[in-house]
Write a protein that holds these residues in place. Sequence first.
Motif, PDB file in Angstrom:
ATOM      1  N   TRP A  44      52.139 -10.500 -32.431  1.00 16.90           N
ATOM      2  CA  TRP A  44      51.459  -9.279 -32.020  1.00 16.90           C
ATOM      3  C   TRP A  44      50.833  -9.450 -30.636  1.00 16.90           C
ATOM      4  O   TRP A  44      50.951  -8.579 -29.788  1.00 16.90           O
ATOM      5  CB  TRP A  44      50.401  -8.885 -33.047  1.00 16.90           C
ATOM      6  CG  TRP A  44      49.688  -7.621 -32.700  1.00 16.90           C
ATOM      7  CD1 TRP A  44      50.152  -6.353 -32.841  1.00 16.90           C
ATOM      8  CD2 TRP A  44      48.379  -7.511 -32.131  1.00 16.90           C
ATOM      9  NE1 TRP A  44      49.218  -5.456 -32.403  1.00 16.90           N
ATOM     10  CE2 TRP A  44      48.119  -6.136 -31.965  1.00 16.90           C
ATOM     11  CE3 TRP A  44      47.417  -8.429 -31.760  1.00 16.90           C
ATOM     12  CZ2 TRP A  44      46.927  -5.675 -31.425  1.00 16.90           C
ATOM     13  CZ3 TRP A  44      46.230  -7.960 -31.233  1.00 16.90           C
ATOM     14  CH2 TRP A  44      45.996  -6.606 -31.071  1.00 16.90           C
ATOM     15  N   PHE A  45      50.166 -10.590 -30.407  1.00 14.28           N
ATOM     16  CA  PHE A  45      49.568 -10.844 -29.092  1.00 14.28           C
ATOM     17  C   PHE A  45      50.639 -10.941 -28.010  1.00 14.28           C
ATOM     18  O   PHE A  45      50.455 -10.436 -26.893  1.00 14.28           O
ATOM     19  CB  PHE A  45      48.719 -12.125 -29.100  1.00 14.28           C
ATOM     20  CG  PHE A  45      47.315 -11.909 -29.573  1.00 14.28           C
ATOM     21  CD1 PHE A  45      46.435 -11.110 -28.872  1.00 14.28           C
ATOM     22  CD2 PHE A  45      46.871 -12.503 -30.736  1.00 14.28           C
ATOM     23  CE1 PHE A  45      45.145 -10.900 -29.303  1.00 14.28           C
ATOM     24  CE2 PHE A  45      45.578 -12.306 -31.183  1.00 14.28           C
ATOM     25  CZ  PHE A  45      44.709 -11.504 -30.464  1.00 14.28           C
ATOM     26  N   TRP A  47      53.580  -9.456 -28.019  1.00 12.98           N
ATOM     27  CA  TRP A  47      54.081  -8.101 -27.785  1.00 12.98           C
ATOM     28  C   TRP A  47      53.099  -7.304 -26.933  1.00 12.98           C
ATOM     29  O   TRP A  47      53.510  -6.608 -26.015  1.00 12.98           O
ATOM     30  CB  TRP A  47      54.325  -7.395 -29.118  1.00 12.98           C
ATOM     31  CG  TRP A  47      54.706  -5.971 -28.946  1.00 12.98           C
ATOM     32  CD1 TRP A  47      55.938  -5.482 -28.617  1.00 12.98           C
ATOM     33  CD2 TRP A  47      53.835  -4.843 -29.046  1.00 12.98           C
ATOM     34  NE1 TRP A  47      55.883  -4.117 -28.518  1.00 12.98           N
ATOM     35  CE2 TRP A  47      54.609  -3.697 -28.786  1.00 12.98           C
ATOM     36  CE3 TRP A  47      52.491  -4.693 -29.345  1.00 12.98           C
ATOM     37  CZ2 TRP A  47      54.065  -2.424 -28.801  1.00 12.98           C
ATOM     38  CZ3 TRP A  47      51.964  -3.419 -29.369  1.00 12.98           C
ATOM     39  CH2 TRP A  47      52.745  -2.308 -29.100  1.00 12.98           C
ATOM     40  N   ARG A  48      51.807  -7.416 -27.237  1.00 12.29           N
ATOM     41  CA  ARG A  48      50.796  -6.689 -26.457  1.00 12.29           C
ATOM     42  C   ARG A  48      50.792  -7.150 -25.004  1.00 12.29           C
ATOM     43  O   ARG A  48      50.638  -6.342 -24.097  1.00 12.29           O
ATOM     44  CB  ARG A  48      49.397  -6.907 -27.053  1.00 12.29           C
ATOM     45  CG  ARG A  48      49.142  -6.269 -28.363  1.00 12.29           C
ATOM     46  CD  ARG A  48      48.770  -4.847 -28.247  1.00 12.29           C
ATOM     47  NE  ARG A  48      47.528  -4.691 -27.511  1.00 12.29           N
ATOM     48  CZ  ARG A  48      47.039  -3.534 -27.166  1.00 12.29           C
ATOM     49  NH1 ARG A  48      47.642  -2.445 -27.504  1.00 12.29           N
ATOM     50  NH2 ARG A  48      45.929  -3.448 -26.477  1.00 12.29           N
ATOM     51  N   ARG A  49      50.961  -8.442 -24.800  1.00 11.10           N
ATOM     52  CA  ARG A  49      50.946  -8.960 -23.432  1.00 11.10           C
ATOM     53  C   ARG A  49      52.181  -8.512 -22.664  1.00 11.10           C
ATOM     54  O   ARG A  49      52.107  -8.147 -21.495  1.00 11.10           O
ATOM     55  CB  ARG A  49      50.872 -10.481 -23.460  1.00 11.10           C
ATOM     56  CG  ARG A  49      50.773 -11.065 -22.094  1.00 11.10           C
ATOM     57  CD  ARG A  49      50.499 -12.512 -22.129  1.00 11.10           C
ATOM     58  NE  ARG A  49      50.410 -12.974 -20.743  1.00 11.10           N
ATOM     59  CZ  ARG A  49      50.642 -14.186 -20.380  1.00 11.10           C
ATOM     60  NH1 ARG A  49      50.917 -15.100 -21.254  1.00 11.10           N
ATOM     61  NH2 ARG A  49      50.559 -14.527 -19.115  1.00 11.10           N
ATOM     62  N   ARG A  50      53.332  -8.521 -23.318  1.00 16.53           N
ATOM     63  CA  ARG A  50      54.573  -8.147 -22.637  1.00 16.53           C
ATOM     64  C   ARG A  50      54.649  -6.652 -22.364  1.00 16.53           C
ATOM     65  O   ARG A  50      55.311  -6.231 -21.434  1.00 16.53           O
ATOM     66  CB  ARG A  50      55.787  -8.581 -23.463  1.00 16.53           C
ATOM     67  CG  ARG A  50      56.018 -10.066 -23.411  1.00 16.53           C
ATOM     68  CD  ARG A  50      57.299 -10.455 -24.091  1.00 16.53           C
ATOM     69  NE  ARG A  50      58.443  -9.694 -23.682  1.00 16.53           N
ATOM     70  CZ  ARG A  50      59.274  -9.998 -22.694  1.00 16.53           C
ATOM     71  NH1 ARG A  50      59.038 -11.071 -21.978  1.00 16.53           N
ATOM     72  NH2 ARG A  50      60.310  -9.267 -22.418  1.00 16.53           N
ATOM     73  N   SER A  51      54.001  -5.833 -23.176  1.00 15.22           N
ATOM     74  CA  SER A  51      54.096  -4.392 -22.978  1.00 15.22           C
ATOM     75  C   SER A  51      52.851  -3.817 -22.303  1.00 15.22           C
ATOM     76  O   SER A  51      52.758  -2.607 -22.134  1.00 15.22           O
ATOM     77  CB  SER A  51      54.330  -3.698 -24.322  1.00 15.22           C
ATOM     78  OG  SER A  51      53.221  -3.883 -25.171  1.00 15.22           O
ATOM     79  N   GLY A  52      51.928  -4.646 -21.891  1.00 12.21           N
ATOM     80  CA  GLY A  52      50.700  -4.170 -21.254  1.00 12.21           C
ATOM     81  C   GLY A  52      50.952  -3.466 -19.935  1.00 12.21           C
ATOM     82  O   GLY A  52      50.291  -2.479 -19.610  1.00 12.21           O
ATOM     83  N   ARG A  55      51.815   0.170 -20.465  1.00  9.93           N
ATOM     84  CA  ARG A  55      50.628   0.991 -20.734  1.00  9.93           C
ATOM     85  C   ARG A  55      49.874   1.277 -19.443  1.00  9.93           C
ATOM     86  O   ARG A  55      49.397   2.398 -19.232  1.00  9.93           O
ATOM     87  CB  ARG A  55      49.713   0.292 -21.741  1.00  9.93           C
ATOM     88  CG  ARG A  55      50.213   0.364 -23.159  1.00  9.93           C
ATOM     89  CD  ARG A  55      49.189  -0.158 -24.151  1.00  9.93           C
ATOM     90  NE  ARG A  55      48.724  -1.507 -23.873  1.00  9.93           N
ATOM     91  CZ  ARG A  55      49.381  -2.612 -24.211  1.00  9.93           C
ATOM     92  NH1 ARG A  55      50.530  -2.534 -24.823  1.00  9.93           N
ATOM     93  NH2 ARG A  55      48.888  -3.796 -23.925  1.00  9.93           N
ATOM     94  N   ASP A  56      49.760   0.286 -18.574  1.00  5.39           N
ATOM     95  CA  ASP A  56      49.080   0.494 -17.286  1.00  5.39           C
ATOM     96  C   ASP A  56      49.809   1.532 -16.433  1.00  5.39           C
ATOM     97  O   ASP A  56      49.178   2.406 -15.837  1.00  5.39           O
ATOM     98  CB  ASP A  56      48.981  -0.820 -16.506  1.00  5.39           C
ATOM     99  CG  ASP A  56      48.019  -1.804 -17.139  1.00  5.39           C
ATOM    100  OD1 ASP A  56      47.191  -1.376 -17.965  1.00  5.39           O
ATOM    101  OD2 ASP A  56      48.114  -3.004 -16.817  1.00  5.39           O
TER     102      ASP A  56
END
Length: 172
Positions: A44-45, A47-52, A55-56
């Motif tokens: 999960w972390f 995925w969040r880092r790669r897709s951040g 989002r920006d």
Amino acid sequence: MTPEEILKDLRDIHLPDAAAETAHAGFVSWPIALVLVMTLIALWFAWRRRSGWRRDITQHLDAIEQRAGEGRVREGWMDLATLLRRIAMGAAGRGAKADKGPVAGLIGDAWLEKLDQLFGTDAFSRGPGRGVIVFPYRADRGTDPSEQDDIADQLRATIAEVRQHLRNLRMA
């Protein structure tokens, strides 16, 4: 007592008790569950880092659309041009060479072709995205409202194209 009832409780000495078997299974399964939960958290972390960055970019595009809705269209085009330059440099890397030089130094039609290649579309060289090289650098001379609305529509169309093809991007 019947003979069946007497034999029901008998077991060989070498066989474990039923309660001991259940305890052993619980003792073995909790570390497996812990490792599984930790793996899911790590995924999960990651995925969040790669897709951040997506989002920006989406947040920046929202802010640009809001500015255009407030009537600050030229400012929106300038911000979009800057954002697209940052996206291109992030995708190619600062030192990477494109066909016609570094990404940061591309201008005009070469820049539009690079954007088309990056997003996998032709919206920049043949569509509303051409405004990226025109509108941010045009002198603001009090254009008439119909032309201002047309420029704002082109900005919204370009932002929609960027949003639609955002999934085609691969950041370095």
